[in-house]
Design a protein around this motif. Structure first.
Motif, PDB file in Angstrom:
ATOM      1  N   ARG A  69    -125.913  18.794  49.102  1.00 40.18           N
ATOM      2  CA  ARG A  69    -125.149  19.044  47.870  1.00 40.18           C
ATOM      3  C   ARG A  69    -125.410  20.457  47.320  1.00 40.18           C
ATOM      4  O   ARG A  69    -124.805  20.840  46.322  1.00 40.18           O
ATOM      5  N   TYR A 123    -119.396  22.877  49.693  1.00 43.36           N
ATOM      6  CA  TYR A 123    -119.350  21.572  49.034  1.00 43.36           C
ATOM      7  C   TYR A 123    -119.175  21.748  47.525  1.00 43.36           C
ATOM      8  O   TYR A 123    -118.335  21.093  46.900  1.00 43.36           O
ATOM      9  N   ASP A 166    -117.681  12.146  47.409  1.00 39.23           N
ATOM     10  CA  ASP A 166    -117.750  12.827  46.113  1.00 39.23           C
ATOM     11  C   ASP A 166    -116.438  13.525  45.765  1.00 39.23           C
ATOM     12  O   ASP A 166    -116.092  13.670  44.597  1.00 39.23           O
ATOM     13  N   LEU A 214    -120.974  13.161  50.901  1.00 38.95           N
ATOM     14  CA  LEU A 214    -120.364  14.328  50.261  1.00 38.95           C
ATOM     15  C   LEU A 214    -118.844  14.178  50.222  1.00 38.95           C
ATOM     16  O   LEU A 214    -118.193  14.541  49.230  1.00 38.95           O
TER      17      LEU A 214
END
Lengths: 234, 234
Positions: free
Chosen positions: B7, B12, B61, B58
């Motif tokens: 993260r 990202y 997200d 990820l």
């Protein structure tokens, strides 16, 4: 009043089952929707937030907290039959043929009430109009609109004129009364069995999109059908 | 190809910011929507699932996994001005006055494309049409419809005929061209400032519901406006 906080509690399990399975009992959320249901003549079996209090964790399990505002009521699931839908000859019967999204089904139930359709026939592949998401999208109209599940054969056996929203059709007016108006899935439209038996109606639009959302198509055709049926109001 | 799973990774963070803040960059999900955007002349800055792979955690997200089918693309946020919307005199400008639900905003953007509106003016209190939820509801139309934020005064200063969907109005046809057609919030309708300056248009319906969903109202009035504008197609 006692606060229930155990997931083994029988009332909690009953509410949870109704919110998930909506088989014999259904849940309606929020003070306004529950008041509307009572005004429409339905008596709640139990009101969480009035008759009984659930802990926050348990309440979250059975509700969309934003919509419910602390109130979730349990009702017996209404059961309508095809006969009830076809008893009215002064309006149209809506058929949903593989409308999978519960939000779209609930929105179309609300449109059925707004434009005074006789009811909604749910053909195979359509979402349950009594799921919490569909009930929320119906904005309380669900207890006001007869909804009956049916096979395509059962629907066709009624012998009523059948029309279906389909981009391959002609841009003509929808029927005003004593007819079936069918809507299909977002991607694929109505099933071949329905399409073969139906007069296909297209909604005129630009080439800037490929299709309309099924609830938007229903809004346009049902509002037009209502205007043709009740010209004094339009 | 390397899988990014931290993260702290800069790519990202950039994707996550675009999906949450949609300030200068936006995300579009799903192979079909991304292909449509490319076909409309937009070049993605980055495609997760093609240019780079994110770990499942990820990827979750930044996407609605069902819609994205493993593909999320980053684009520069389009910026339209009121001048662009009002440059077209052959159609109507849509104004959204406090339409808070991003799903409704996205659905109306799709309707704007379907019925060839000049664009959408977003007045205070309306949801961002470039949020992921609104983009999903627009079904890819968002890059095809000029959307500009504006104050109510800026909109009124254009001096165009103004119409608003409002149950208090008369059941008359919507404008076909060189006019503004405004829609308000689900509960309260358009603001007093807009209502005072507008001709109010009601949609004829039964007394079985109190109101229509704003996207349903927009579908009905925009389709009618299009039919009046392009009678050859209807």
């Amino acid at each position: 009043m006692k606060t229930i906080s155990s997931r083994h509690n029988a009332l909690y399990k009953r509410m949870r089952d109704a919110s998930r399975e909506h088989a014999e009992e259904i849940v309606i959320e929020g003070p306004k929707a529950v008041a509307d249901a009572k005004a429409a003549g339905w008596t709640p079996l139990l009101v969480v937030g009035e008759d009984v209090i659930f802990s926050d964790a348990l309440f979250n399990d059975i509700s969309d907290t934003k919509t419910s505002q602390g109130i979730v009521a349990l009702f017996e699931r209404p059961r309508a039959t095809l006969d009830q839908l076809f008893a009215r000859h002064d309006s149209v019967v809506i058929a949903l043929d593989g409308v999978q999204d519960p939000g779209n089904v609930g929105t179309i139930v609300r449109l059925a009430a707004a434009f005074d359709a006789a009811g909604v026939a749910l053909l195979p592949g359509s979402a349950d109009p009594f799921s919490p998401k569909a009930i929320r999208a119906s904005a309380g109209a669900i207890l006001n609109v007869p909804c009956a599940t049916a096979s395509r054969d059962e629907l066709l056996a009624r012998g009523w004129p059948l029309f279906a929203a389909d981009a391959r059709g002609e841009a003509t007016d929808p029927p005003a009364r004593r007819a079936i108006l069918a809507f299909g899935s977002e991607g694929g439209g109505v099933s071949e069995e329905i399409a073969r038996a139906a007069t296909l109606i297209a909604i005129p639009m630009s080439s800037r999109v490929e299709s309309l959302n099924v609830a938007a198509s229903a809004a346009i055709l049902l509002s037009r059908s209502y205007a043709l049926r009740c010209p004094a109001n339009s």
